[in-house]
Motif scaffolding. Structure first.
Motif, PDB file in Angstrom:
ATOM      1  N   GLY A  62      20.653  25.166  -6.243  1.00  0.00           N
ATOM      2  CA  GLY A  62      20.723  26.105  -7.359  1.00  0.00           C
ATOM      3  C   GLY A  62      19.559  25.947  -8.322  1.00  0.00           C
ATOM      4  O   GLY A  62      19.006  26.936  -8.810  1.00  0.00           O
ATOM      5  N   ARG A  63      19.169  24.718  -8.569  1.00  0.00           N
ATOM      6  CA  ARG A  63      18.032  24.483  -9.476  1.00  0.00           C
ATOM      7  C   ARG A  63      16.707  24.888  -8.842  1.00  0.00           C
ATOM      8  O   ARG A  63      15.739  25.140  -9.537  1.00  0.00           O
ATOM      9  N   LEU A  64      16.664  24.936  -7.533  1.00  0.00           N
ATOM     10  CA  LEU A  64      15.432  25.298  -6.828  1.00  0.00           C
ATOM     11  C   LEU A  64      15.411  26.762  -6.406  1.00  0.00           C
ATOM     12  O   LEU A  64      14.516  27.175  -5.658  1.00  0.00           O
ATOM     13  N   LYS A  65      16.356  27.547  -6.879  1.00  0.00           N
ATOM     14  CA  LYS A  65      16.495  28.930  -6.405  1.00  0.00           C
ATOM     15  C   LYS A  65      15.230  29.768  -6.632  1.00  0.00           C
ATOM     16  O   LYS A  65      14.964  30.698  -5.890  1.00  0.00           O
ATOM     17  N   ASP A  66      14.430  29.415  -7.631  1.00  0.00           N
ATOM     18  CA  ASP A  66      13.214  30.174  -7.912  1.00  0.00           C
ATOM     19  C   ASP A  66      11.965  29.551  -7.292  1.00  0.00           C
ATOM     20  O   ASP A  66      10.854  30.003  -7.554  1.00  0.00           O
ATOM     21  N   ASN A  67      12.150  28.524  -6.455  1.00  0.00           N
ATOM     22  CA  ASN A  67      11.011  27.836  -5.843  1.00  0.00           C
ATOM     23  C   ASN A  67      11.275  27.687  -4.340  1.00  0.00           C
ATOM     24  O   ASN A  67      11.786  26.665  -3.877  1.00  0.00           O
ATOM     25  N   ALA A  68      10.915  28.716  -3.599  1.00  0.00           N
ATOM     26  CA  ALA A  68      11.213  28.757  -2.164  1.00  0.00           C
ATOM     27  C   ALA A  68      10.562  27.602  -1.408  1.00  0.00           C
ATOM     28  O   ALA A  68      11.168  27.054  -0.486  1.00  0.00           O
ATOM     29  N   ALA A  69       9.368  27.217  -1.781  1.00  0.00           N
ATOM     30  CA  ALA A  69       8.676  26.127  -1.078  1.00  0.00           C
ATOM     31  C   ALA A  69       9.412  24.802  -1.278  1.00  0.00           C
ATOM     32  O   ALA A  69       9.611  24.044  -0.318  1.00  0.00           O
ATOM     33  N   ALA A  70       9.820  24.530  -2.502  1.00  0.00           N
ATOM     34  CA  ALA A  70      10.553  23.288  -2.780  1.00  0.00           C
ATOM     35  C   ALA A  70      11.915  23.307  -2.097  1.00  0.00           C
ATOM     36  O   ALA A  70      12.368  22.284  -1.560  1.00  0.00           O
ATOM     37  N   LYS A  71      12.565  24.447  -2.078  1.00  0.00           N
ATOM     38  CA  LYS A  71      13.867  24.560  -1.417  1.00  0.00           C
ATOM     39  C   LYS A  71      13.734  24.301   0.080  1.00  0.00           C
ATOM     40  O   LYS A  71      14.566  23.623   0.678  1.00  0.00           O
ATOM     41  N   PRO A 136      11.394  15.880  -7.845  1.00  0.00           N
ATOM     42  CA  PRO A 136      11.189  17.200  -7.238  1.00  0.00           C
ATOM     43  C   PRO A 136      12.162  18.274  -7.722  1.00  0.00           C
ATOM     44  O   PRO A 136      12.067  19.429  -7.304  1.00  0.00           O
ATOM     45  N   VAL A 137      13.095  17.915  -8.615  1.00  0.00           N
ATOM     46  CA  VAL A 137      14.118  18.861  -9.056  1.00  0.00           C
ATOM     47  C   VAL A 137      13.992  19.078 -10.555  1.00  0.00           C
ATOM     48  O   VAL A 137      13.956  18.115 -11.325  1.00  0.00           O
ATOM     49  N   PRO A 138      13.894  20.327 -10.978  1.00  0.00           N
ATOM     50  CA  PRO A 138      13.795  20.586 -12.430  1.00  0.00           C
ATOM     51  C   PRO A 138      15.083  20.177 -13.152  1.00  0.00           C
ATOM     52  O   PRO A 138      16.169  20.194 -12.570  1.00  0.00           O
ATOM     53  N   ALA A 139      14.938  19.807 -14.400  1.00  0.00           N
ATOM     54  CA  ALA A 139      16.082  19.428 -15.220  1.00  0.00           C
ATOM     55  C   ALA A 139      17.003  20.623 -15.416  1.00  0.00           C
ATOM     56  O   ALA A 139      16.571  21.785 -15.338  1.00  0.00           O
ATOM     57  N   ALA A 140      18.263  20.338 -15.691  1.00  0.00           N
ATOM     58  CA  ALA A 140      19.235  21.402 -15.933  1.00  0.00           C
ATOM     59  C   ALA A 140      18.883  22.121 -17.226  1.00  0.00           C
ATOM     60  O   ALA A 140      18.401  21.526 -18.182  1.00  0.00           O
ATOM     61  N   ARG A 141      19.116  23.373 -17.252  1.00  0.00           N
ATOM     62  CA  ARG A 141      18.842  24.184 -18.456  1.00  0.00           C
ATOM     63  C   ARG A 141      20.125  24.478 -19.164  1.00  0.00           C
ATOM     64  O   ARG A 141      21.144  24.660 -18.728  1.00  0.00           O
TER      65      ARG A 141
END
Length: 141
Positions: A62-71, A136-141
């Motif tokens: 869910g946190r990577l939903k906007d980063n297809a490469a990282a997902k 590699p995972v963005p912090a929760a917003r």
């Protein structure tokens, strides 16, 4: 008709995990005294760990939903980790014929242990701060 019943029964038997025992026996894991119960309890421990791991994994997705490469990297890493976990636990269990009735318990216990270790890794990713450059995972917003 008889062939259909035998086929259905065989399919049902094969669909049950090797660590599955009676529900009643698995309810008292702390006092397990027979191999079937120990196998079932180890299987329950693995199932519980796997559920927690899947929950953490979904949060990361869910946190990577906007980063297809990282997902994609997450998916690749998780697939490789699952393959490693299963191969390692099969190795620890030894050839099933040699391990006998303990094999399901040994493998499921190993899977639970490695899954709990992986869960700690994923939870660490979920607790990263924005300033963590090695996370590699963005912090929760």
């Amino acid at each position: 008709m008889m062939r259909f019943l035998l086929s259905s029964l065989a399919t049902l038997i094969l669909a049950v995990p090797p660590y599955a025992g009676t529900a009643r026996a698995a309810d008292d894991c702390a006092n397990a005294q027979d191999q079937a119960t120990m196998n079932a309890c180890a299987g329950k421990a693995f199932d519980a760990a796997d559920k927690k791991l899947n929950d953490a994994y979904r949060q990361i997705e869910g946190r990577l939903k906007d980063n297809a490469a990282a997902k994609r990297l997450l998916v690749d890493a998780q697939r490789a980790w699952v393959a490693f976990r299963d191969a390692e636990c099969n190795f620890q269990g030894g050839p099933p014929a040699d391990a006998g009735s303990m094999y399901p318990m040994v493998v499921a216990s190993c899977q639970a242990s490695l899954t709990n270790n992986r869960l700690k890794d994923l939870q660490g990713y979920l607790n990263c701060k924005d300033a963590d450059t090695d996370c590699p995972v963005p912090a929760a917003r």
